[in-house]
Each structure stands twice: as C-alpha cells, then as structure tokens.
Design a protein around this motif. Structure first.
Motif, PDB file in Angstrom:
ATOM      1  N   PRO A   1      -9.377  14.645 -28.368  1.00 47.42           N
ATOM      2  CA  PRO A   1      -9.370  15.460 -29.570  1.00 47.42           C
ATOM      3  C   PRO A   1      -9.993  16.983 -29.403  1.00 47.42           C
ATOM      4  O   PRO A   1     -10.955  16.786 -28.583  1.00 47.42           O
ATOM      5  N   ILE A   2      -9.390  18.189 -29.543  1.00 46.11           N
ATOM      6  CA  ILE A   2     -10.013  19.401 -29.472  1.00 46.11           C
ATOM      7  C   ILE A   2      -9.807  20.171 -30.897  1.00 46.11           C
ATOM      8  O   ILE A   2      -9.262  19.795 -31.408  1.00 46.11           O
ATOM      9  N   ASP A   3     -10.662  21.231 -30.822  1.00 42.27           N
ATOM     10  CA  ASP A   3     -10.570  21.977 -32.185  1.00 42.27           C
ATOM     11  C   ASP A   3      -9.371  22.941 -32.262  1.00 42.27           C
ATOM     12  O   ASP A   3      -8.912  22.927 -33.218  1.00 42.27           O
ATOM     13  N   THR A   4      -9.128  23.439 -31.102  1.00 43.63           N
ATOM     14  CA  THR A   4      -7.820  24.521 -31.093  1.00 43.63           C
ATOM     15  C   THR A   4      -7.250  24.534 -29.910  1.00 43.63           C
ATOM     16  O   THR A   4      -7.573  23.979 -28.980  1.00 43.63           O
ATOM     17  N   ILE A   5      -5.922  24.966 -30.012  1.00 43.66           N
ATOM     18  CA  ILE A   5      -4.888  24.956 -28.543  1.00 43.66           C
ATOM     19  C   ILE A   5      -5.397  26.353 -27.932  1.00 43.66           C
ATOM     20  O   ILE A   5      -5.433  27.486 -28.722  1.00 43.66           O
ATOM     21  N   PRO A   6      -5.548  26.250 -26.949  1.00 39.72           N
ATOM     22  CA  PRO A   6      -5.801  27.538 -26.154  1.00 39.72           C
ATOM     23  C   PRO A   6      -4.464  28.526 -26.150  1.00 39.72           C
ATOM     24  O   PRO A   6      -3.535  27.995 -26.055  1.00 39.72           O
ATOM     25  N   GLU A   7      -4.621  29.624 -26.421  1.00 38.28           N
ATOM     26  CA  GLU A   7      -3.594  30.469 -26.684  1.00 38.28           C
ATOM     27  C   GLU A   7      -3.097  31.303 -25.327  1.00 38.28           C
ATOM     28  O   GLU A   7      -4.317  31.494 -24.421  1.00 38.28           O
ATOM     29  N   SER A   8      -1.843  31.585 -25.184  1.00 40.94           N
ATOM     30  CA  SER A   8      -1.690  32.373 -23.779  1.00 40.94           C
ATOM     31  C   SER A   8      -0.127  33.134 -24.300  1.00 40.94           C
ATOM     32  O   SER A   8       0.586  32.577 -25.330  1.00 40.94           O
ATOM     33  N   GLU A   9       0.090  34.090 -23.606  1.00 40.32           N
ATOM     34  CA  GLU A   9       1.483  34.894 -23.983  1.00 40.32           C
ATOM     35  C   GLU A   9       2.537  33.884 -23.521  1.00 40.32           C
ATOM     36  O   GLU A   9       3.630  34.048 -24.084  1.00 40.32           O
ATOM     37  N   GLN A  10       2.472  32.884 -22.536  1.00 37.29           N
ATOM     38  CA  GLN A  10       3.500  32.227 -22.094  1.00 37.29           C
ATOM     39  C   GLN A  10       3.649  30.912 -22.838  1.00 37.29           C
ATOM     40  O   GLN A  10       4.625  30.032 -22.588  1.00 37.29           O
ATOM     41  N   HIS A  11       2.698  30.771 -23.448  1.00 37.77           N
ATOM     42  CA  HIS A  11       2.869  29.393 -24.377  1.00 37.77           C
ATOM     43  C   HIS A  11       3.844  29.061 -25.119  1.00 37.77           C
ATOM     44  O   HIS A  11       4.603  29.948 -25.675  1.00 37.77           O
ATOM     45  N   GLN A  12       4.455  27.749 -25.115  1.00 40.96           N
ATOM     46  CA  GLN A  12       5.681  27.475 -25.833  1.00 40.96           C
ATOM     47  C   GLN A  12       5.235  25.994 -26.398  1.00 40.96           C
ATOM     48  O   GLN A  12       4.053  25.387 -25.723  1.00 40.96           O
ATOM     49  N   ALA A  13       6.038  25.480 -27.426  1.00 41.25           N
ATOM     50  CA  ALA A  13       5.911  24.440 -28.220  1.00 41.25           C
ATOM     51  C   ALA A  13       7.295  23.521 -28.247  1.00 41.25           C
ATOM     52  O   ALA A  13       8.191  24.221 -28.575  1.00 41.25           O
ATOM     53  N   LEU A  14       7.030  22.221 -27.927  1.00 41.54           N
ATOM     54  CA  LEU A  14       8.072  21.647 -28.409  1.00 41.54           C
ATOM     55  C   LEU A  14       8.101  20.727 -29.741  1.00 41.54           C
ATOM     56  O   LEU A  14       6.706  20.228 -29.683  1.00 41.54           O
ATOM     57  N   VAL A  15       8.527  20.748 -30.770  1.00 40.48           N
ATOM     58  CA  VAL A  15       8.327  20.418 -32.267  1.00 40.48           C
ATOM     59  C   VAL A  15       9.259  19.241 -32.435  1.00 40.48           C
ATOM     60  O   VAL A  15      10.490  19.537 -32.356  1.00 40.48           O
ATOM     61  N   LEU A  16       8.718  18.033 -32.972  1.00 38.54           N
ATOM     62  CA  LEU A  16       9.530  16.973 -33.440  1.00 38.54           C
ATOM     63  C   LEU A  16       8.824  16.505 -34.706  1.00 38.54           C
ATOM     64  O   LEU A  16       7.610  16.877 -35.018  1.00 38.54           O
ATOM     65  N   THR A  17       9.504  16.051 -35.496  1.00 36.51           N
ATOM     66  CA  THR A  17       9.079  15.513 -36.936  1.00 36.51           C
ATOM     67  C   THR A  17       9.417  14.245 -37.215  1.00 36.51           C
ATOM     68  O   THR A  17      10.622  13.620 -36.473  1.00 36.51           O
ATOM     69  N   ILE A  18       8.570  13.442 -37.733  1.00 35.72           N
ATOM     70  CA  ILE A  18       8.825  11.942 -38.244  1.00 35.72           C
ATOM     71  C   ILE A  18       8.635  12.060 -39.789  1.00 35.72           C
ATOM     72  O   ILE A  18       7.615  12.485 -40.159  1.00 35.72           O
ATOM     73  N   SER A  19       9.596  11.584 -40.498  1.00 36.73           N
ATOM     74  CA  SER A  19       9.287  11.685 -42.023  1.00 36.73           C
ATOM     75  C   SER A  19       9.610  10.165 -42.677  1.00 36.73           C
ATOM     76  O   SER A  19      10.260   9.545 -42.070  1.00 36.73           O
ATOM     77  N   SER A  20       8.961  10.179 -43.589  1.00 36.85           N
ATOM     78  CA  SER A  20       9.302   8.908 -44.638  1.00 36.85           C
ATOM     79  C   SER A  20       9.237   9.462 -45.871  1.00 36.85           C
ATOM     80  O   SER A  20       8.981  10.786 -46.241  1.00 36.85           O
ATOM     81  N   TYR A  21       9.210   8.549 -46.978  1.00 32.50           N
ATOM     82  CA  TYR A  21       9.253   8.998 -48.403  1.00 32.50           C
ATOM     83  C   TYR A  21       7.886   9.386 -48.727  1.00 32.50           C
ATOM     84  O   TYR A  21       7.713  10.077 -49.830  1.00 32.50           O
ATOM     85  N   VAL A  22       6.685   9.012 -48.018  1.00 33.00           N
ATOM     86  CA  VAL A  22       5.379   9.338 -48.434  1.00 33.00           C
ATOM     87  C   VAL A  22       4.858  10.422 -47.443  1.00 33.00           C
ATOM     88  O   VAL A  22       3.555  10.964 -47.895  1.00 33.00           O
ATOM     89  N   PHE A  23       5.153  10.751 -46.412  1.00 34.11           N
ATOM     90  CA  PHE A  23       4.636  11.675 -45.709  1.00 34.11           C
ATOM     91  C   PHE A  23       5.832  12.493 -44.613  1.00 34.11           C
ATOM     92  O   PHE A  23       6.898  11.858 -44.393  1.00 34.11           O
ATOM     93  N   ARG A  24       5.250  13.779 -44.056  1.00 33.79           N
ATOM     94  CA  ARG A  24       6.016  14.333 -42.976  1.00 33.79           C
ATOM     95  C   ARG A  24       5.043  14.716 -41.958  1.00 33.79           C
ATOM     96  O   ARG A  24       4.197  15.297 -42.351  1.00 33.79           O
TER      97      ARG A  24
END
Length: 180
Positions: free
Chosen positions: A32-55
């Motif tokens: 675990p870390i506090d923040t993600i290091p920032e960079s101009e070339q930084h990209q992210a892959l985003v996925l979601t998992i959802s239920s009736y009680v959370f996303r």
C-alpha cells in the motif's frame, strides 16, 4: 457505511488478485502507498466490478516505457511488443486480475458484474475524488525490486457493507477450465 474489516478485505483481495494475475512472473511485493507517482506518460487501465451494494473500480497505472514493454513482452513469450500488442497484454493482465477479484468477491456478494477494460490518460486520476468513494487505496506492484505498475482501488457503497476475509484463504488458481 464501509466497515474497517470490509476495507481491509477489499485491499487484501485486490493484492492477492494482482499477484495471481502475474502468478508465473516474479512479483517481489505489493504494498500500500499513499499516492500514485505522477508522470506525463502515465496511463491507466480501468475496470469496474459492481453489485447491488457497491461499485468497485480498479485502475492499473503504468508508463509504456522500454522496461514495462519488455516485461509485458516476456509475459507473452515474445521478444518485443508493438504498441497494440503491449496494450493487449496490459488489458489481459487487468482482465485476469479483476476476473480473479470478481470470483473471490462472489464468495461474499451475489450478483456481481465486471466491465471490460478501458484506457484513460493519467491526468484523469486527478478526478478520483469526484467519484465519491467511501474507500480509496493505492498499491505499488514491485517486480525486480522496483515498482513497475501501480494500482488504485476505489469503492463506493450504496448501503452498509461488512465482510471479513479469512487471512488464510488464497485466491483460486488461474488457468483452470470450468465446464457448465
């Protein structure tokens, strides 16, 4: 609305899922870390998992530099990867890891759904606070002693959520064929 045990459970299951998604490779540590290091070339892959009680949203942060490309090429058994092959390998890692997380969460929550992978630019991460998450945790995924990837977990609840993960439970092995 989200108990401390549930927060720890989500964190633990994500770390185990990321490790299992790269099981045949050499992950030194997921911390675990506090923040993600920032960079101009930084990209992210985003996925979601959802239920009736959370996303739940999982973001896998990376920089498409030579070291990361070489590592992902090695996971595919290739000498090198072009841009599309690299992005496909990243999406495969994300889908596999989140699929494992989805399966593990299924032990605690019925009716889960998982999205397909989407890529966003790193600067989109500045808007995480707008999601109104009840829990945000970042991780460094270290390979060869250095953080090659980072991951963020954001959980938004719609009602009280409490569950406890048995510390001795491990994610199921991957690569098994299930017949229905």
């Amino acid at each position: 609305m989200l108990s401390n045990q549930a927060k720890a459970g989500f964190d633990s299951l994500l770390a185990k899922s990321l490790r299992a998604g790269l099981s045949s490779r050499s992950i030194n540590e997921i911390e675990p870390i506090d923040t993600i290091p920032e960079s101009e070339q930084h990209q992210a892959l985003v996925l979601t998992i959802s239920s009736y009680v959370f996303r739940l949203m999982v973001m896998i942060h990376f920089i498409a530099d030579d070291r990361t490309r070489e590592y992902m090429a090695s996971t595919q058994g290739a000498a090198e990867t072009d841009t599309q092959a690299f992005l496909d390998a990243m999406a495969e890692f994300g889908n596999l890891s989140c699929g494992i997380l989805n399966r593990e969460l299924g032990h605690y929550f019925p009716h889960l759904g998982m999205s397909t992978a989407n890529y966003v630019e790193g600067r989109c991460m500045h808007y995480l606070a707008m999601l109104g998450s009840n829990h945000v945790q970042h991780f460094a995924v270290k390979i060869g002693g250095e953080a090659l990837f980072h991951a963020s977990l954001c959980v938004k609840t719609y009602e009280a959520v409490h569950f406890e993960v048995n510390a001795h439970e491990e994610c199921a092995d991957t690569g098994e064929l299930e017949l229905f």
